[in-house]
Design an enzyme around this catalytic site. Structure first.
Site, short mmCIF file in Angstrom:
data_model
loop_
_atom_site.label_atom_id
_atom_site.label_comp_id
_atom_site.label_asym_id
_atom_site.label_seq_id
_atom_site.Cartn_x
_atom_site.Cartn_y
_atom_site.Cartn_z
N ARG A 82 33.81 35.10 59.91
CA ARG A 82 34.36 35.51 58.56
C ARG A 82 35.68 35.96 59.07
NH1 ARG A 82 31.95 37.12 53.98
NH2 ARG A 82 33.56 37.11 52.42
N GLU A 116 30.39 25.29 47.94
CA GLU A 116 31.23 25.07 48.95
C GLU A 116 30.34 24.75 50.16
OE1 GLU A 116 34.67 28.20 47.66
OE2 GLU A 116 33.10 28.68 49.35
N LYS A 157 29.01 25.74 53.93
CA LYS A 157 28.75 26.91 54.47
C LYS A 157 29.17 26.70 55.91
CE LYS A 157 25.79 30.93 55.30
NZ LYS A 157 26.19 31.15 56.82
P1 AMP Z 1 25.46 34.69 56.64
O1 AMP Z 1 26.23 35.18 57.84
O2 AMP Z 1 24.15 33.99 57.20
O3 AMP Z 1 25.11 35.82 55.95
O4 AMP Z 1 26.24 33.86 55.77
C1 AMP Z 1 27.33 34.56 55.15
C2 AMP Z 1 28.42 33.93 56.01
O5 AMP Z 1 28.63 32.56 55.77
C3 AMP Z 1 29.93 34.78 55.56
O6 AMP Z 1 30.05 36.00 55.91
C4 AMP Z 1 30.95 33.42 56.25
O7 AMP Z 1 31.32 34.01 57.43
C5 AMP Z 1 30.30 32.32 56.29
N1 AMP Z 1 30.74 31.59 55.28
C6 AMP Z 1 30.88 30.05 55.65
N2 AMP Z 1 31.12 29.19 54.65
C7 AMP Z 1 31.49 30.13 53.57
C8 AMP Z 1 31.96 29.81 52.21
N3 AMP Z 1 32.75 28.65 52.04
N4 AMP Z 1 32.15 30.97 51.40
C9 AMP Z 1 31.63 32.26 51.89
N5 AMP Z 1 31.12 32.35 53.16
C10 AMP Z 1 31.19 31.30 53.85
#
Ligand code: AMP
Length: 591
Positions: free
Chosen positions: A256, A249, A251
């Protein structure tokens, strides 16, 4: 002092016992010893009191699902400690430099408790915390805070402050408290973990464990569950190295959000499990009237909606656009028009009375499609199917306006992943999420079933203009740097970051900064602008926090640049260029 256990009026010394246990926990680095101390302490208290203590020992004033923010900032705590101790600013600053923690400073400077003052116990302390959370305005909060601290011994005050600031710093995490509960009440760790995950409340979990009723824990709608987290990967090859059935998917760069939906009632929770429904009324409306009760996982993003005809999905706007929508209790129609948002749903935890987390991702994906494509109780308009090389058939993917099913692709070779990555960046998204089609949803855990692939947007070479003393591991060293870019022949600040340098580099830099201080403000030192460091960041936004007019999101110091003079640091023009590039939606993925 008398210590009474279990049956008796144990209130006498309760908070003090908890504080003493914390001291012992802090004094050992051995995990098993820490667990044993917590277990012994919990066992010695009545379940009600042990339950509140378990929440405190997890470093929180309230259970995780509880969204009453204390809103007691460091300034207010500092002022209260100063008032009660009668010490001046310089004495407190010196104490902070030494201890790096206001709780420890309080223990050192507060006078002994007045004889005859009522003793505190954990249950009462939590009630007083609630009073502080409810009080409006700094002076009302300050008065209650001083009242609470005046009833505490210096040692109790130390831990009250640490709990209020959300960080005990005694090397105890909630996972160790779970282990201690298992040990104290003779349950297994998986039983405790599962109950805690479903309840989102370590205190309630403890009460069930104490009664031997852990199996009765049920997921409760409107009590947020933990979020499943992802591990970073550095390359497309690594992205495909942990499992063979990968769903991919985009990102999305937003926040979140877990949506709990039951008919007309909808609550949306942030990653910190705070309720944020009020900030997004249009999402609440769009999620209301789902055919089944459900808990969805997804990302709230600022969204550019294309014209309806022909139907298109639209695209995400940068995080900086969403920022204007965050933290608002009231949202005007105008703001909703100016910054439209969408909920990009990508998972489902519960649907139609059934917990879905143990099902493999591919089944949850089907359930999510079913939920979002079923007719609504009220006529909510639908968005057309998305294009692309999708894992699910397009006709399975209609989505209501504002609630959009995240696109799902398949990748089995690194080249495909690379292509999808470039396409995701071209759509204005941060990178990719790679998910194991056969994996369960594991709330609150970071594993290798979800992987994230992103690259730095760019890095900037900046000049350090001020430094601050750190805390925790970084007591007594200058580890927080404020930095600037060049604007003609002056420097303008653009950000502040904890140093990502090694301990020895930090120690060496501390000496240098102490010798090159221009103005000493106590905790903050303005320094000669000679040191160049490279910083990475996730995003750039406009902000009046710094005099450059820009700020960086999640800035990280990558390395020292001893090879560069301040004259060679990046300029405000380059900052503008990066900002424009981001906001034009263009990406240069391979930076
Ligand atoms: P990070 O904040 O860099 O640890 O990345 C993880 C975060 O990416 C998650 O907590 C979500 O807020 C965000 N995110 C964005 N798109 C997605 C997706 N398709 N699936 C899961 N998380 C996503």
């Amino acid at each position: 002092m008398v210590r009474v256990w279990r049956e008796g009026p144990s209130i006498e010394t309760a908070m003090l016992l908890l504080a003493e246990a914390c001291e012992r926990i802090a004094a050992t680095t051995k995990k098993l010893e820490k667990i044993a101390i917590v277990a012994d302490y919990l066992k010695s208290r009545r379940a009600e009191e042990a339950a509140v203590s378990a929440v405190f020992l997890s470093g929180r004033p309230f259970p995780m699902w509880d969204d009453s923010p204390l809103q007691v900032g460091g300034g207010l705590l500092w002022q209260s400690v100063q008032d009660l101790s009668g010490k001046n600013q310089a004495a407190l600053t010196a104490g902070y430099r030494k201890h790096g923690d206001l709780g420890a400073v309080a223990a050192a400077v507060l006078p002994p408790k007045k004889p005859g003052t009522d003793p505190l116990n954990a249950i009462e302390v939590q009630k007083l915390f609630r009073g502080i959370a409810k009080a409006r305005g700094a002076s009302a909060k300050g008065a209650l805070l001083r009242e609470l601290l005046a009833r505490a011994t210096p040692l109790e005050a130390k831990y009250l402050i640490k709990i209020m600031t959300g960080d005990l710093r005694i090397g105890l995490k909630e996972s160790l408290v779970e282990e201690a509960i298992a040990r104290a009440y003779g349950s297994t760790l998986p039983e405790v973990q599962r109950a805690n995950m479903l309840l989102g409340d370590v205190g309630e979990t403890l009460k069930l464990a104490a009664q031997g009723h852990l199996a009765e824990a049920r997921m409760r709608l409107f009590h947020p569950l933990g979020f499943m987290l992802a591990s970073p990967v550095e390359s497309p090859e690594e992205g495909l190295s942990y499992f063979s059935n990968a769903a991919v998917e985009d990102k999305y760069d937003g926040i979140r959000a877990q949506a709990h939906c039951s008919g007309r009632e909808v609550k949306i929770f942030s990653r910190t499990r705070d309720e944020i429904t009020e900030s997004f009324p249009e999402l609440r409306d769009a999620l209301s009237g789902l055919a089944e009760e459900a808990i969805l996982d997804g990302e709230i993003v600022a969204w550019s909606y294309p014209p309806q005809d022909p139907p298109e999905q639209g695209r995400a706007l940068p995080f900086s656009a969403l920022q204007q929508r965050l933290g608002r209790k009231k949202v005007s129609e105008e703001l909703m028009r100016q910054v439209p948002v969408a909920y990009l749903a990508f998972d489902v935890l519960y649907a139609g009375g059934e917990l879905a987390i143990d099902r493999p991702w591919r089944e949850r994906g089907e359930i999510l499609n079913r939920l979002l494509s079923a007719p609504r109780a009220q006529g909510v308009e639908s968005r057309g199917p998305a294009q692309g090389q999708l894992l699910f058939e397009p006709d399975q993917l209609p989505a209501a306006a504002h609630v959009i099913r995240a696109l799902v692709f398949r990748a089995s070779a690194p080249e495909q992943l690379e292509e999808l990555f470039v396409a995701a960046r071209a759509r204005g998204n941060e990178g990719l999420m790679i998910k194991d089609l056969d994996s369960a949803y594991t709330p609150g855990r970071r594993g290798k079933s979800w992987l994230k692939m992103k690259r730095e947007l760019a890095t900037l070479d900046v000049v350090v203009t001020a430094v601050e003393y750190g805390h925790g591991k970084r007591i007594g060293v200058l580890s927080d740097y404020t930095f600037a870019v060049r604007d003609g022949d002056r420097l303008v600040n653009i950000g502040k970051a904890y140093s990502g340098l090694t301990d020895s580099e930090i120690a060496e830099m501390t000496n240098w900064f102490l010798e090159h201080t221009v103005t000493d403000h106590g905790l903050l030192l303005e320094v000669e602008p000679k040191i160049v460091v490279e910083v990475a960041f996730n995003n750039m936004m406009r902000s009046d926090r710094h005099n450059s007019g820009y700020a960086l999101r999640f800035p990280r110091i990558v390395r020292l640049r001893p090879d560069k003079l301040p004259e060679g640091a990046d300029t405000i023009e380059r900052v503008r260029e990066i900002y424009e590039r981001q906001h034009a939606g263009k990406t240069s993925p391979l930076l």
